[in-house]
Write a protein that holds these residues in place. Structure first.
Motif, PDB file in Angstrom:
ATOM      1  N   GLU A  55      -4.850   0.711  -7.913  1.00 57.13           N
ATOM      2  CA  GLU A  55      -5.058   1.522  -9.140  1.00 57.13           C
ATOM      3  C   GLU A  55      -6.259   0.991  -9.697  1.00 57.13           C
ATOM      4  OE1 GLU A  55      -2.278   1.751 -11.855  1.00 57.13           O
ATOM      5  OE2 GLU A  55      -0.645   2.628 -10.611  1.00 57.13           O
ATOM      6  N   VAL A  56      -6.590  -0.214  -9.651  1.00 57.22           N
ATOM      7  CA  VAL A  56      -7.960  -0.730 -10.221  1.00 57.22           C
ATOM      8  C   VAL A  56      -9.178  -0.395  -9.190  1.00 57.22           C
ATOM      9  CG1 VAL A  56      -9.400  -3.023 -10.345  1.00 57.22           C
ATOM     10  CG2 VAL A  56      -6.827  -2.909 -11.652  1.00 57.22           C
ATOM     11  N   LEU A  57      -8.754  -0.723  -7.924  1.00 53.60           N
ATOM     12  CA  LEU A  57      -9.865  -0.304  -6.979  1.00 53.60           C
ATOM     13  C   LEU A  57     -10.156   1.343  -7.214  1.00 53.60           C
ATOM     14  CD1 LEU A  57      -8.596  -2.221  -3.712  1.00 53.60           C
ATOM     15  CD2 LEU A  57     -10.872  -2.573  -5.031  1.00 53.60           C
ATOM     16  N   ALA A  58      -9.143   2.071  -7.283  1.00 57.24           N
ATOM     17  CA  ALA A  58      -9.495   3.607  -7.584  1.00 57.24           C
ATOM     18  C   ALA A  58     -10.422   3.903  -8.699  1.00 57.24           C
ATOM     19  CB  ALA A  58      -8.212   4.272  -7.638  1.00 57.24           C
ATOM     20  N   ARG A  59     -10.166   3.200  -9.752  1.00 58.37           N
ATOM     21  CA  ARG A  59     -10.913   3.221 -11.049  1.00 58.37           C
ATOM     22  C   ARG A  59     -12.146   2.666 -10.616  1.00 58.37           C
ATOM     23  NH1 ARG A  59      -6.196   1.310 -13.615  1.00 58.37           N
ATOM     24  NH2 ARG A  59      -7.512  -0.988 -14.129  1.00 58.37           N
ATOM     25  N   VAL A  60     -12.341   1.568 -10.234  1.00 53.34           N
ATOM     26  CA  VAL A  60     -13.623   0.934 -10.112  1.00 53.34           C
ATOM     27  C   VAL A  60     -14.596   1.880  -9.274  1.00 53.34           C
ATOM     28  CG1 VAL A  60     -14.853  -0.922  -8.861  1.00 53.34           C
ATOM     29  CG2 VAL A  60     -13.111  -1.439 -10.473  1.00 53.34           C
ATOM     30  N   ILE A  61     -13.914   2.256  -7.893  1.00 54.38           N
ATOM     31  CA  ILE A  61     -14.728   3.109  -7.034  1.00 54.38           C
ATOM     32  C   ILE A  61     -14.786   4.589  -7.504  1.00 54.38           C
ATOM     33  CG2 ILE A  61     -14.548   1.464  -5.156  1.00 54.38           C
ATOM     34  CD1 ILE A  61     -12.685   3.615  -3.819  1.00 54.38           C
ATOM     35  N   GLY A  62     -13.949   5.040  -8.286  1.00 48.74           N
ATOM     36  CA  GLY A  62     -14.169   6.640  -8.902  1.00 48.74           C
ATOM     37  C   GLY A  62     -13.281   7.313  -7.876  1.00 48.74           C
ATOM     38  N   THR A  63     -12.511   7.219  -7.146  1.00 45.53           N
ATOM     39  CA  THR A  63     -11.998   7.723  -6.000  1.00 45.53           C
ATOM     40  C   THR A  63     -10.509   7.707  -5.975  1.00 45.53           C
ATOM     41  OG1 THR A  63     -13.825   7.717  -4.787  1.00 45.53           O
ATOM     42  CG2 THR A  63     -12.088   8.358  -3.571  1.00 45.53           C
ATOM     43  N   PRO A  64      -9.817   8.638  -5.622  1.00 46.11           N
ATOM     44  CA  PRO A  64      -8.140   8.300  -5.715  1.00 46.11           C
ATOM     45  C   PRO A  64      -7.819   7.491  -4.329  1.00 46.11           C
ATOM     46  CG  PRO A  64      -8.549  10.494  -6.366  1.00 46.11           C
ATOM     47  CD  PRO A  64      -9.925  10.234  -6.085  1.00 46.11           C
ATOM     48  N   ILE A  65      -6.887   6.779  -4.423  1.00 48.19           N
ATOM     49  CA  ILE A  65      -6.578   6.248  -3.368  1.00 48.19           C
ATOM     50  C   ILE A  65      -5.082   6.464  -3.037  1.00 48.19           C
ATOM     51  CG2 ILE A  65      -6.401   3.742  -2.045  1.00 48.19           C
ATOM     52  CD1 ILE A  65      -8.602   2.876  -3.682  1.00 48.19           C
ATOM     53  N   ALA A  66      -4.600   6.888  -1.926  1.00 45.83           N
ATOM     54  CA  ALA A  66      -3.074   7.068  -1.500  1.00 45.83           C
ATOM     55  C   ALA A  66      -2.627   5.894  -0.790  1.00 45.83           C
ATOM     56  CB  ALA A  66      -3.179   8.329  -0.538  1.00 45.83           C
ATOM     57  N   VAL A  67      -1.154   6.067  -1.168  1.00 42.00           N
ATOM     58  CA  VAL A  67      -0.425   4.661  -0.937  1.00 42.00           C
ATOM     59  C   VAL A  67       0.542   5.265   0.044  1.00 42.00           C
ATOM     60  CG1 VAL A  67       0.975   2.630  -1.490  1.00 42.00           C
ATOM     61  CG2 VAL A  67      -1.253   3.487  -2.697  1.00 42.00           C
ATOM     62  N   GLU A  68       0.918   4.820   1.001  1.00 41.62           N
ATOM     63  CA  GLU A  68       2.177   5.027   1.783  1.00 41.62           C
ATOM     64  C   GLU A  68       3.100   3.974   1.741  1.00 41.62           C
ATOM     65  OE1 GLU A  68       3.595   6.878   6.181  1.00 41.62           O
ATOM     66  OE2 GLU A  68       1.275   6.312   5.670  1.00 41.62           O
ATOM     67  N   HIS A  69       4.342   4.316   1.244  1.00 39.41           N
ATOM     68  CA  HIS A  69       5.560   3.092   1.233  1.00 39.41           C
ATOM     69  C   HIS A  69       5.891   3.078   2.566  1.00 39.41           C
ATOM     70  CE1 HIS A  69       8.996   1.312  -1.048  1.00 39.41           C
ATOM     71  NE2 HIS A  69       8.484   0.406  -0.283  1.00 39.41           N
ATOM     72  N   VAL A  70       5.784   2.000   3.256  1.00 38.16           N
ATOM     73  CA  VAL A  70       6.163   1.968   4.665  1.00 38.16           C
ATOM     74  C   VAL A  70       7.234   0.869   4.771  1.00 38.16           C
ATOM     75  CG1 VAL A  70       4.220   2.883   5.690  1.00 38.16           C
ATOM     76  CG2 VAL A  70       4.413   0.360   5.433  1.00 38.16           C
ATOM     77  N   THR A  71       7.896   0.896   5.631  1.00 33.80           N
ATOM     78  CA  THR A  71       9.104  -0.336   6.254  1.00 33.80           C
ATOM     79  C   THR A  71       8.134  -1.321   6.422  1.00 33.80           C
ATOM     80  OG1 THR A  71       9.223   0.305   8.345  1.00 33.80           O
ATOM     81  CG2 THR A  71      10.976   1.514   6.770  1.00 33.80           C
TER      82      THR A  71
END
Length: 274
Positions: free
Chosen positions: A195-211
């Motif tokens: 979330e911090v990185l997304a705010r800083v670069i101004g771009t949403p970052i998707a996360v995939e919760h994997v095993t």
């Protein structure tokens, strides 16, 4: 006083060299793969390099490398080295450090140095903020970041804080000869860092919760299986559990550690799409 800075291409060593330059302090940069004439070759797994690298050196900033640590200590002793500052890891404090593949090499180096005649200072950072660089490629490409434990906590520390701590113990004899556990400014989850990185670069970052198995397979070309297993075990143990913080950065540098937001701002270009 001449300080040998091993692993000089690493993030901490580069910042330490900049600080030594700013102070006008004499140093010798050393690397297993020198990229310029001002850097001497010192492969910490090759004792043939040690004598030349240590000639005239009084202090050493040392990256942990267990394979030839006894030979390095012998060469350092013969060269008259008075002080070694070891970049170790807080993983040595874990109950299973002696059997954990990530902690064991650090612990073996610590044990050897503490048994040597050379004054030794131990710097034990927890998680480096720079570990987030592993997410740079998927973030730049717009792919989701795979996280097996998005709620796992860590205490990401800025390489600048570690370098400043190293400078302090290298230049102030009153601080030397102790062990310091260096933590970041806060205990945050991997999801928080994204979330911090997304705010800083101004771009949403998707996360995939994997095993864990899926992440291990995805990283097979980059992370050996035994290290991947150790990482997964560590993340699982910190899933939903904040890590303990220390004040040792403040003790050594006079200021609190930099936040992960600061690190992200300093490295934003590495995550921005080209």
């Amino acid at each position: 006083m001449t300080i040998l800075v091993t692993g000089s291409r690493g993030a901490v060593a580069q910042r330490l060299i900049a600080l030594l330059d700013a102070r006008g302090l004499p140093y010798r940069a050393a690397s297993s793969n020198p990229q310029d004439p001002s850097t001497i070759r010192c492969d910490l797994t090759d004792p043939a390099d040690f004598a030349a690298a240590l000639d005239g050196v009084t202090s050493v900033f040392l990256y942990a490398a267990a394979a030839q640590i006894e030979a390095f200590i012998a060469a350092a002793t013969a060269a008259g080295v008075e002080h070694i500052v070891l970049l170790s890891s807080s993983s040595v404090l874990a109950p299973d450090a002696a059997t954990d593949i990530m902690a064991r090499s650090h612990l073996d180096v610590e044990t050897a140095l503490l048994a040597s005649p050379i004054r030794t200072t131990l710097l034990r950072p927890g998680a480096f903020a720079g570990n987030a660089q592993a997410w740079a490629w998927p973030i730049r490409s717009g792919s989701p970041v795979s996280l097996p434990y998005p709620g796992a906590h860590n205490d990401p520390i800025h390489e600048e804080d570690v370098a400043e701590a190293a400078l302090a113990v290298l230049t102030d004899p009153g601080l030397a000869g102790r062990a310091y556990t260096l933590s970041g400014a806060e205990s945050v989850t991997f999801a928080d860092q994204i979330e911090v990185l997304a705010r800083v670069i101004g771009t949403p970052i998707a996360v995939e919760h994997v095993t864990g198995d899926a992440w291990k397979a995805e990283m097979a070309d980059h992370v050996p299986a035994d290290y991947a297993d150790a990482l997964l075990k560590w993340w699982r143990s910190n899933d939903g559990t904040p890590v303990e913080l220390t004040d040792h950065v403040r003790v050594l540098t006079g200021h609190g550690p930099r936040s992960f937001t600061t690190w992200a701002q300093d490295h934003a270009a590495e995550f921005a799409a080209g």
